[in-house]
Design an enzyme around this catalytic site. Structure first.
Site, mmCIF file in Angstrom:
data_model
loop_
_atom_site.group_PDB
_atom_site.id
_atom_site.type_symbol
_atom_site.label_atom_id
_atom_site.label_comp_id
_atom_site.label_asym_id
_atom_site.label_seq_id
_atom_site.Cartn_x
_atom_site.Cartn_y
_atom_site.Cartn_z
ATOM 1 C CB CYS A 1 -10.702 -2.335 -14.089
ATOM 2 S SG CYS A 1 -9.997 -2.282 -12.451
HETATM 3 C C1 LIG Z 1 -0.417 3.449 -7.737
HETATM 4 C C2 LIG Z 1 0.001 4.864 -8.091
HETATM 5 C C3 LIG Z 1 -0.980 5.847 -7.490
HETATM 6 C C4 LIG Z 1 1.372 5.116 -7.495
HETATM 7 O O1 LIG Z 1 1.842 6.403 -7.882
HETATM 8 P P1 LIG Z 1 3.310 6.584 -8.476
HETATM 9 O O2 LIG Z 1 3.493 8.025 -8.694
HETATM 10 O O3 LIG Z 1 3.434 5.664 -9.644
HETATM 11 O O4 LIG Z 1 4.193 6.140 -7.267
HETATM 12 P P2 LIG Z 1 5.424 5.111 -7.232
HETATM 13 O O5 LIG Z 1 4.878 3.729 -6.987
HETATM 14 O O6 LIG Z 1 6.303 5.324 -8.417
HETATM 15 O O7 LIG Z 1 6.147 5.588 -5.934
HETATM 16 C C5 LIG Z 1 6.772 6.870 -5.839
HETATM 17 C C6 LIG Z 1 7.411 7.014 -4.484
HETATM 18 O O8 LIG Z 1 6.389 7.121 -3.490
HETATM 19 C C7 LIG Z 1 6.601 6.138 -2.471
HETATM 20 N N1 LIG Z 1 5.294 5.669 -1.975
HETATM 21 C C8 LIG Z 1 4.554 4.632 -2.423
HETATM 22 N N2 LIG Z 1 3.445 4.522 -1.686
HETATM 23 C C9 LIG Z 1 3.486 5.486 -0.755
HETATM 24 C C10 LIG Z 1 2.618 5.855 0.290
HETATM 25 N N3 LIG Z 1 1.480 5.211 0.532
HETATM 26 N N4 LIG Z 1 2.962 6.919 1.055
HETATM 27 C C11 LIG Z 1 4.107 7.588 0.837
HETATM 28 N N5 LIG Z 1 4.970 7.276 -0.152
HETATM 29 C C12 LIG Z 1 4.668 6.227 -0.929
HETATM 30 C C13 LIG Z 1 7.375 5.032 -3.148
HETATM 31 O O9 LIG Z 1 8.090 4.298 -2.190
HETATM 32 C C14 LIG Z 1 8.288 5.831 -4.066
HETATM 33 O O10 LIG Z 1 9.367 6.327 -3.338
HETATM 34 P P3 LIG Z 1 10.843 6.454 -4.003
HETATM 35 O O11 LIG Z 1 10.655 7.415 -5.147
HETATM 36 O O12 LIG Z 1 11.663 6.960 -2.871
HETATM 37 O O13 LIG Z 1 11.179 5.058 -4.465
HETATM 38 C C15 LIG Z 1 0.031 5.072 -9.611
HETATM 39 O O14 LIG Z 1 1.134 4.420 -10.176
HETATM 40 C C16 LIG Z 1 -1.207 4.570 -10.320
HETATM 41 O O15 LIG Z 1 -2.319 4.935 -9.983
HETATM 42 N N6 LIG Z 1 -1.009 3.780 -11.374
HETATM 43 C C17 LIG Z 1 -2.095 3.275 -12.201
HETATM 44 C C18 LIG Z 1 -2.902 2.362 -11.389
HETATM 45 C C19 LIG Z 1 -4.062 1.789 -12.114
HETATM 46 O O16 LIG Z 1 -4.732 2.411 -12.888
HETATM 47 N N7 LIG Z 1 -4.331 0.560 -11.812
HETATM 48 C C20 LIG Z 1 -5.431 -0.068 -12.339
HETATM 49 C C21 LIG Z 1 -5.969 -0.879 -11.245
HETATM 50 S S1 LIG Z 1 -7.516 -1.429 -11.678
#
Ligand SMILES: CC(C)(COP(=O)(O)OP(=O)(O)OC[C@H]1O[C@@H](n2cnc3c(N)ncnc32)[C@H](O)[C@@H]1OP(=O)(O)O)[C@@H](O)C(=O)NCCC(=O)NCCS
Length: 378
Positions: A160
């Site tokens: 990235c």
């Molecule tokens: C990926 C991201 C959006 C996920 O959001 P989050 O708030 O961390 O979500 P989590 O992975 O902790 O999941 C929270 C809950 O949502 C659920 N969940 C995950 N994906 C889901 C989806 N598509 N739909 C519904 N629920 C979902 C999970 O199962 C979890 O449930 P639980 O609490 O019952 O275990 C976020 O972590 C993020 O953007 N992180 C940084 C990513 C980044 O910058 N990456 C760089 C890449 S270049």
């Protein structure tokens, strides 16, 4: 790099949008149908407790957790087909321009036009992005030939952060006297590295290409250019964003479509570890240049997650940033890997006064952080 007088200027930017759009509603409908079909096919094993049933995705979760509403892709049909769950790209003969080289052309030409330069004026082309279509010949050299740029060209990948790291390499080449004008192109075909079958990440990415012209500041003439006041890069190894696909995969007898051969991340850990790293990095870089976060008129941040960007800007500024000060494009584009901060820069570069300071900052896999501090010249 911290010059006292600017060595290099950003004189042009260009953007190519992939031709098709997928909304969250369409994406979730197709994922949920895929999950239903998988659960139906594996009903017996699920009943025996041997495998877990797939759970549905939700539009509300995606929008709340990421801020993403839609994404541009090269092929939506393949992605949305619950029997396929990946784009379809027709193979091309070697005599035809490669897909990844082709998407560089209009963005590059637009950036050159903005800079008021011809392709032949470019004596270094850096193709900087998170995924290369092939190992060699370098994608950059194919684009060099297609555009007609001079000198030399090479590929580089810092995931990235590829585009900001590329801008530093461009400025360094200008300082070293090995180039006078450099084109940094970032063709991100992220739809091919995303596991669209993975509920945790299927909404994250979109396809795009950006291009940036960096020129010797002493020769730059384009109105509305940006002098580069300094660049600062940092890396720290982490497995929290990883893709194991590589040329050893076939010798390891690994299925090319296996989950770990695609984008995999521990999103929450990334969020927690990268945000403080970025705040410290930008704050330290500005201090090194004798500037303060409050003195920055615009932050063109990496576009992965809205909550992440708001957190970073809040820590730097002490309050929530306006959309004008920290523009958001990820709602429309999703995460476009290294192109995200450059799309924000390209789309929101106007409305600044002569002398206004801006920060372009990328962050992501590696981990890597790239900061480019610029000053508007009207
Ligand atoms: C990926 C991201 C959006 C996920 O959001 P989050 O708030 O961390 O979500 P989590 O992975 O902790 O999941 C929270 C809950 O949502 C659920 N969940 C995950 N994906 C889901 C989806 N598509 N739909 C519904 N629920 C979902 C999970 O199962 C979890 O449930 P639980 O609490 O019952 O275990 C976020 O972590 C993020 O953007 N992180 C940084 C990513 C980044 O910058 N990456 C760089 C890449 S270049």
């Amino acid at each position: 790099m911290t010059p006292t007088t600017p060595v290099a200027s950003i004189t042009g930017t260009g953007l190519w949008n992939a031709p098709e759009v997928i909304t969250n509603e369409e994406l979730v409908a197709s994922f949920n149908e895929y999950a239903r079909l998988q659960n139906e096919a594996n009903a017996a094993a699920i009943a025996r407790g041997e495998i877990a049933a797939l759970t549905p995705s939700s539009v509300e979760f995606i929008e709340k957790a990421s801020g993403i509403r839609r994404r541009y892709v090269i092929d939506r049909k393949g992605v949305l087909d619950p029997q396929r769950m990946r784009p379809y790209f027709a193979p091309r003969p070697n005599e035809e321009i490669s897909l990844q080289a082709e998407i560089c052309l209009s963005a590059s030409r637009d950036a050159l036009a903005m800079a008021g330069r011809d392709a032949a004026d470019i004596d270094l082309l850096i193709l900087a992005c998170a995924n290369m279509q092939r190992p060699y010949p370098a994608m950059a050299i194919e684009v060099q030939q297609a555009l007609g740029t001079s000198g030399y060209a090479y590929d580089m990948n810092v995931a990235c952060s590829s585009a900001t790291f590329g801008i530093e390499q461009a400025a360094n080449a200008i300082r070293a006297g090995t180039a006078r004008a450099v084109l940094v192109v970032s063709p991100e075909i992220t739809s091919a590295h995303l596991d669209w079958r993975d509920r945790d990440s299927h909404f994250i990415f979109g396809d795009v290409c950006t291009a940036v012209v960096v020129e010797d500041a002493a020769r730059a003439t384009a109105p509305g250019r940006f002098d580069i006041l300094g660049t600062r890069l940092a890396t720290r190894f982490s497995n929290n964003i990883r893709n194991n696909a590589g040329f050893l995969s076939r010798c390891e007898d690994i299925d090319r479509d296996a989950h770990d051969q695609l984008f995999v991340q521990e999103g929450r850990k990334v969020f927690k570890e990268v945000c403080p790293m970025v705040v410290e990095h930008i704050g330290g870089h500005l201090a090194q240049l004798g500037l303060t976060p409050q003195g920055v008129a615009r932050y063109w941040l990496h576009q992965a997650n809205l909550n992440m960007n708001q957190f970073i800007a809040r820590k730097l500024l002490g309050s929530d940033p306006s959309l004008e000060r920290a523009p958001v494009i990820l709602d429309e584009y999703a995460n476009t890997a290294s192109a995200g901060s450059i799309i924000a820069f390209h789309r929101h570069r106007d409305g600044l006064a002569d002398g206004d300071i801006g920060v372009i900052c990328s962050f992501g896999a590696g981990y890597s952080v790239g900061c480019v501090v610029v000053r508007r010249v009207n």
